[in-house]
Structures are given as C-alpha cells and as structure tokens.
Design a protein around this motif. Structure first.
Motif, PDB file in Angstrom:
ATOM      1  N   ALA A 167      24.175  26.020 -48.986  1.00  0.00           N
ATOM      2  CA  ALA A 167      23.841  27.047 -49.354  1.00  0.00           C
ATOM      3  C   ALA A 167      23.727  28.544 -48.925  1.00  0.00           C
ATOM      4  O   ALA A 167      23.789  29.483 -49.659  1.00  0.00           O
ATOM      5  CB  ALA A 167      21.720  27.143 -49.627  1.00  0.00           C
ATOM      6  N   ASP A 168      23.851  28.304 -47.666  1.00  0.00           N
ATOM      7  CA  ASP A 168      23.929  29.843 -46.748  1.00  0.00           C
ATOM      8  C   ASP A 168      25.037  30.450 -46.885  1.00  0.00           C
ATOM      9  O   ASP A 168      25.082  31.413 -47.103  1.00  0.00           O
ATOM     10  CB  ASP A 168      23.674  30.003 -45.418  1.00  0.00           C
ATOM     11  CG  ASP A 168      23.822  31.195 -44.873  1.00  0.00           C
ATOM     12  OD1 ASP A 168      22.878  32.152 -45.191  1.00  0.00           O
ATOM     13  OD2 ASP A 168      24.640  30.593 -43.765  1.00  0.00           O
ATOM     14  N   CYS A 211      22.921  38.342 -57.338  1.00  0.00           N
ATOM     15  CA  CYS A 211      22.287  37.273 -57.610  1.00  0.00           C
ATOM     16  C   CYS A 211      23.211  35.611 -57.764  1.00  0.00           C
ATOM     17  O   CYS A 211      24.149  36.430 -57.770  1.00  0.00           O
ATOM     18  CB  CYS A 211      21.808  37.482 -58.558  1.00  0.00           C
ATOM     19  SG  CYS A 211      20.930  35.811 -59.905  1.00  0.00           S
ATOM     20  N   ALA A 212      22.723  35.434 -57.176  1.00  0.00           N
ATOM     21  CA  ALA A 212      23.675  33.655 -57.146  1.00  0.00           C
ATOM     22  C   ALA A 212      23.834  33.147 -57.714  1.00  0.00           C
ATOM     23  O   ALA A 212      25.105  32.861 -58.444  1.00  0.00           O
ATOM     24  CB  ALA A 212      22.826  32.427 -56.294  1.00  0.00           C
ATOM     25  N   ASN A 247      27.130  35.444 -59.671  1.00  0.00           N
ATOM     26  CA  ASN A 247      27.732  35.149 -58.623  1.00  0.00           C
ATOM     27  C   ASN A 247      29.538  33.975 -58.990  1.00  0.00           C
ATOM     28  O   ASN A 247      30.319  33.970 -58.986  1.00  0.00           O
ATOM     29  CB  ASN A 247      27.491  35.596 -56.919  1.00  0.00           C
ATOM     30  CG  ASN A 247      27.006  37.028 -56.996  1.00  0.00           C
ATOM     31  OD1 ASN A 247      27.758  37.979 -57.041  1.00  0.00           O
ATOM     32  ND2 ASN A 247      26.580  37.066 -55.342  1.00  0.00           N
ATOM     33  N   TYR A 258      26.469  31.533 -50.636  1.00  0.00           N
ATOM     34  CA  TYR A 258      26.036  32.607 -51.046  1.00  0.00           C
ATOM     35  C   TYR A 258      26.033  33.728 -50.515  1.00  0.00           C
ATOM     36  O   TYR A 258      26.564  34.998 -50.792  1.00  0.00           O
ATOM     37  CB  TYR A 258      24.526  32.978 -50.702  1.00  0.00           C
ATOM     38  CG  TYR A 258      24.046  34.007 -51.472  1.00  0.00           C
ATOM     39  CD1 TYR A 258      23.477  34.651 -52.432  1.00  0.00           C
ATOM     40  CD2 TYR A 258      23.550  35.121 -50.149  1.00  0.00           C
ATOM     41  CE1 TYR A 258      22.958  35.519 -53.115  1.00  0.00           C
ATOM     42  CE2 TYR A 258      22.398  36.704 -50.121  1.00  0.00           C
ATOM     43  CZ  TYR A 258      22.930  36.295 -51.990  1.00  0.00           C
ATOM     44  OH  TYR A 258      21.471  37.410 -51.967  1.00  0.00           O
ATOM     45  N   ARG A 259      26.382  33.667 -48.718  1.00  0.00           N
ATOM     46  CA  ARG A 259      27.252  34.762 -48.395  1.00  0.00           C
ATOM     47  C   ARG A 259      28.663  34.812 -48.118  1.00  0.00           C
ATOM     48  O   ARG A 259      29.110  36.110 -48.361  1.00  0.00           O
ATOM     49  CB  ARG A 259      26.938  34.426 -46.575  1.00  0.00           C
ATOM     50  CG  ARG A 259      25.724  34.543 -46.059  1.00  0.00           C
ATOM     51  CD  ARG A 259      25.920  34.443 -45.104  1.00  0.00           C
ATOM     52  NE  ARG A 259      25.656  33.318 -44.560  1.00  0.00           N
ATOM     53  CZ  ARG A 259      26.938  33.785 -43.488  1.00  0.00           C
ATOM     54  NH1 ARG A 259      28.225  34.283 -43.683  1.00  0.00           N
ATOM     55  NH2 ARG A 259      26.741  32.092 -43.105  1.00  0.00           N
ATOM     56  N   ARG A 288      23.254  39.783 -51.007  1.00  0.00           N
ATOM     57  CA  ARG A 288      24.565  39.723 -51.337  1.00  0.00           C
ATOM     58  C   ARG A 288      25.224  39.709 -53.179  1.00  0.00           C
ATOM     59  O   ARG A 288      25.487  37.953 -53.118  1.00  0.00           O
ATOM     60  CB  ARG A 288      25.283  38.346 -51.049  1.00  0.00           C
ATOM     61  CG  ARG A 288      25.035  38.798 -49.550  1.00  0.00           C
ATOM     62  CD  ARG A 288      26.094  39.889 -48.987  1.00  0.00           C
ATOM     63  NE  ARG A 288      26.797  39.896 -47.461  1.00  0.00           N
ATOM     64  CZ  ARG A 288      25.915  39.904 -46.279  1.00  0.00           C
ATOM     65  NH1 ARG A 288      25.081  41.120 -47.184  1.00  0.00           N
ATOM     66  NH2 ARG A 288      26.198  40.216 -44.992  1.00  0.00           N
ATOM     67  N   ARG A 347      17.820  27.284 -55.605  1.00  0.00           N
ATOM     68  CA  ARG A 347      17.925  28.347 -55.744  1.00  0.00           C
ATOM     69  C   ARG A 347      17.074  28.880 -56.284  1.00  0.00           C
ATOM     70  O   ARG A 347      16.024  30.134 -56.624  1.00  0.00           O
ATOM     71  CB  ARG A 347      19.031  29.079 -55.262  1.00  0.00           C
ATOM     72  CG  ARG A 347      19.330  31.028 -55.739  1.00  0.00           C
ATOM     73  CD  ARG A 347      19.368  31.291 -54.216  1.00  0.00           C
ATOM     74  NE  ARG A 347      19.999  32.247 -54.122  1.00  0.00           N
ATOM     75  CZ  ARG A 347      19.815  33.655 -52.564  1.00  0.00           C
ATOM     76  NH1 ARG A 347      19.898  32.650 -51.811  1.00  0.00           N
ATOM     77  NH2 ARG A 347      19.750  34.799 -52.838  1.00  0.00           N
TER      78      ARG A 347
END
Length: 205
Positions: A16-17, A103-104, A107, A20-21, A101, A61
């Motif tokens: 997840a990290d 919105c997941a 994105n 997202y990044r 960064r 999320r």
C-alpha cells in the motif's frame, strides 16, 4: 471471516505504501517482497497475483480513509450544513501533509482507465460512496436537490486534489472551500426569523 496473518498484513501495508508513493504500475512484486523482507512464495500464498494485491490495497484504503474522514468531519461540526463545509477543512488539512501524493483512487483510475477493469471499478465505487455521504448530509441539511449539490461538491474536492497534486501549496483547497460555501448557501434555504415590525402612530389609531 478468516483473520489476516501478521505477514499477510505486513505485505499489504508495504504494498500500500509503495503503490501510493510510487504508483501501481511502477511498483513490481520484487520491490514489495524486498521491502517486506519476505519471499514471492509467501506473497503469492496470500495474494495469488499482483492484481489481487492491488485490489486489497484499494479496499483497505477505502475502509481506512472513510473511517478517518468521517471522524474528522464529525469532530469539526455538529450540524449537517456545518459538516458539508467541514469536508473541505478536512481535505485541506490532508492535502497539506508532506506525504500527500494525491488520491489513491484517482491515481489508480488514471493508471487503469478502462471502465471494465476491476481496479477502475473499485476506484469509481469509492467516489460513488463519497457522493452518497455528501448527499446524505445535504438531505439532512434541508437541501432541495441533495444529489446535485453532492455532485458539485465532489467535483470541487476532486479538482482541488488533482490541482494540489500537480502543484503543491497551490491554495486549491481554500478556493474549493470558498466555492463550496457559495454552493451550499445557495442550495439550502435558511430559516429566516421574522421580527415584528414597529407600528406607526397612524396604524395604532
């Protein structure tokens, strides 16, 4: 329901990290395995494919963000009308954090643009739920057309998020809040207290 194991949860949190990044397509399974200090065999034991891992990330999320968001809005306002405006305070504070960064879900939808794609569908469902939340608040506030207001406010939120992602400290959140205030005030009939008019000396006679 089967509870996740510690390793399964660790893999999901690491993925997840990174998703997202760095972005979903830019993050390979090898990078996730390395960051989680595990093996591909272990990853595939819990997530049969990268697509399964991506969907698990988005659903996690969704649940985490939704709970946090509603709690934040509720802590800032007591009335439905106040909460509609508080939505933009919460969004603004979130966009100001260094880790922001975008919105997941926006994105993810951009990376998987076909509407039939499962990743795109989950992302669209998130914003459907978000609009329903706004619509419920608008209805409780006495708005005559809560669905239209919900769509308008959601568009402001989404636009502010994308603008802030493209250029940090853009002020998009504050501009969106100002526009939202005008929309809310124009959509919700306020109760007006009528004060008794003073009678003239002629009317009293």
């Amino acid at each position: 329901m089967k509870m996740p194991t510690h390793l399964q949860e660790k893999i999901l949190n690491v993925a997840a990290d990174l998703f997202y990044r760095q972005g979903i397509r830019a993050t390979g399974v090898d990078a996730i395995v390395k960051a989680a200090n595990t093996t591909k065999m272990s990853l595939y034991k819990y997530f049969p494919s990268k697509d399964d891992l991506v969907l698990a990330f988005l659903r996690k999320r969704d649940g985490d963000f939704r709970q946090w968001f509603v709690e934040q809005v509720d802590s800032k306002a007591d009335t439905p009308e106040g909460k509609l405006l508080a939505v933009f305070d919460v969004i603004g504070a979130w966009m100001a954090i260094p880790e922001f960064r975008g919105c997941a879900f926006i994105n993810a939808a951009a990376e998987f643009p076909l509407e039939g794609n499962p990743v795109h569908r989950v992302s669209a469902e998130f914003y459907d739920s978000f609009r329903s939340y706004i619509s419920d608040l608008a209805k409780a506030a006495g708005c005559a057309d809560p669905e239209s207001l919900a769509l308008q406010l959601s568009l402001l939120v989404e636009g502010a998020i994308v603008s802030e992602q493209m250029k940090r400290h853009s002020g998009a959140g504050e501009y969106a809040k100002q526009a939202a205030k005008m929309l809310i005030e124009g959509s919700i009939p306020h109760k007006k207290t009528r004060h008794p008019q003073k009678q003239t000396s002629q009317e009293r006679q």
